[in-house]
Design a protein around this motif. Sequence first.
Motif, PDB file in Angstrom:
ATOM      1  N   ASN A  31     -15.485 -22.588 -43.671  1.00 39.86           N
ATOM      2  CA  ASN A  31     -14.377 -23.542 -43.767  1.00 39.86           C
ATOM      3  C   ASN A  31     -14.878 -24.959 -44.018  1.00 39.86           C
ATOM      4  OD1 ASN A  31     -11.758 -24.546 -43.639  1.00 39.86           O
ATOM      5  ND2 ASN A  31     -11.698 -24.570 -41.413  1.00 39.86           N
ATOM      6  N   LYS A  48     -13.052 -26.583 -51.785  1.00 45.14           N
ATOM      7  CA  LYS A  48     -11.615 -26.315 -51.834  1.00 45.14           C
ATOM      8  C   LYS A  48     -11.118 -25.527 -50.625  1.00 45.14           C
ATOM      9  CE  LYS A  48     -11.153 -26.777 -56.823  1.00 45.14           C
ATOM     10  NZ  LYS A  48     -10.625 -26.207 -58.082  1.00 45.14           N
ATOM     11  N   SER A  49     -11.741 -25.760 -49.477  1.00 38.84           N
ATOM     12  CA  SER A  49     -11.237 -25.228 -48.211  1.00 38.84           C
ATOM     13  C   SER A  49     -10.534 -26.348 -47.466  1.00 38.84           C
ATOM     14  CB  SER A  49     -12.398 -24.681 -47.378  1.00 38.84           C
ATOM     15  OG  SER A  49     -11.957 -24.321 -46.092  1.00 38.84           O
ATOM     16  N   LYS A  50      -9.534 -26.023 -46.697  1.00 44.18           N
ATOM     17  CA  LYS A  50      -8.784 -27.036 -45.948  1.00 44.18           C
ATOM     18  C   LYS A  50      -9.669 -27.810 -44.975  1.00 44.18           C
ATOM     19  CE  LYS A  50      -4.552 -26.071 -47.458  1.00 44.18           C
ATOM     20  NZ  LYS A  50      -3.682 -27.050 -48.156  1.00 44.18           N
ATOM     21  N   HIS A  97     -12.931 -28.526 -45.443  1.00 37.91           N
ATOM     22  CA  HIS A  97     -14.149 -28.973 -46.111  1.00 37.91           C
ATOM     23  C   HIS A  97     -14.628 -30.333 -45.586  1.00 37.91           C
ATOM     24  CE1 HIS A  97     -17.183 -29.233 -49.201  1.00 37.91           C
ATOM     25  NE2 HIS A  97     -16.700 -30.390 -49.623  1.00 37.91           N
ATOM     26  N   TYR A 112     -12.776 -15.969 -47.516  1.00 33.45           N
ATOM     27  CA  TYR A 112     -13.081 -17.169 -48.310  1.00 33.45           C
ATOM     28  C   TYR A 112     -13.523 -16.822 -49.728  1.00 33.45           C
ATOM     29  CZ  TYR A 112     -12.622 -20.131 -44.231  1.00 33.45           C
ATOM     30  OH  TYR A 112     -12.121 -20.820 -43.148  1.00 33.45           O
ATOM     31  N   GLN A 125     -12.936 -19.493 -52.296  1.00 30.95           N
ATOM     32  CA  GLN A 125     -13.764 -20.674 -52.056  1.00 30.95           C
ATOM     33  C   GLN A 125     -15.218 -20.413 -52.463  1.00 30.95           C
ATOM     34  OE1 GLN A 125     -11.248 -19.765 -49.904  1.00 30.95           O
ATOM     35  NE2 GLN A 125     -10.038 -21.535 -50.570  1.00 30.95           N
ATOM     36  N   SER A 176     -23.225 -20.549 -44.841  1.00 30.01           N
ATOM     37  CA  SER A 176     -22.067 -19.853 -44.273  1.00 30.01           C
ATOM     38  C   SER A 176     -22.398 -18.416 -43.886  1.00 30.01           C
ATOM     39  CB  SER A 176     -20.896 -19.873 -45.261  1.00 30.01           C
ATOM     40  OG  SER A 176     -21.167 -19.054 -46.392  1.00 30.01           O
TER      41      SER A 176
END
Length: 251
Positions: free
Chosen positions: A24, A29-31, A33, A104, A107, A120
């Motif tokens: 995350n 482009k993850s909320k 980020h 994800y 992403q 990650s």
Amino acid sequence: MNVFVAEFIGTAILILLGNGVVANVVLKKSKGHSSGWIVITTAWGLAVMTGAYCVGWISGAHLNPALTIGFAVVGFFPAELVFGYVTAQLLGAMFGQVFVYLTYKKQYDETTDAGAILASFSTEPAIRDLKWNFVTETIGTFMLVFGLLAIGHVNNQAFSATLPNGDVVKGFTGILGPLLAGFYVWSIGLSLGGPTGYAINPARDLGPRIMHAILPIANKKNSDWSYAWVPIAGPIIGGIIGAITFATIFN
């Protein structure tokens, strides 16, 4: 439920929620980020707590070979169960990581930074010096095992688990056990996690690293196997030293 299945499920939850927060924060482009280290360490503590609440009453919720091996060395855990626990933990970590990837997937497709992708999945040092990275992981896991045993001492209303065969083992169960374990891992991450990303758990690092090598991830680089021994050997040695130190001082 079988104790090995419980360790598999608990470790899968740990990795899904733990590496889920890393994904995350680091993926494009993850909320979440770029939301930072405090978010990562907080969610990892909560991941430990959640995994332990889910299965601690069954297996003691080690979810970490360093704990299992360290406890067994000092007689707090049956030696004949070590292989099954460690295998379940490794497989659970691999399984949990698959669901991080699926969650994800879009992403990962958007992220071109191969280092962020690997982060990650598994740990990498901030400054690469394998001997000092090893020292960091050893110290961090020493504190993990010693501290958890000390927090769980009988004079602190110790938490333990009774296995189906009747063995009473050190573990993280009841109302307080998982909560205290989660807060303690949060503290370790905040205080000692900066140099290496605080694997402090061989399964947590090796299982996802294997999946990084296997999964068809766009823009990934190699899985950095030259570093992989550090978050395996350091935690195992640190865990053993932590357990022996506790047993020597307090028992």
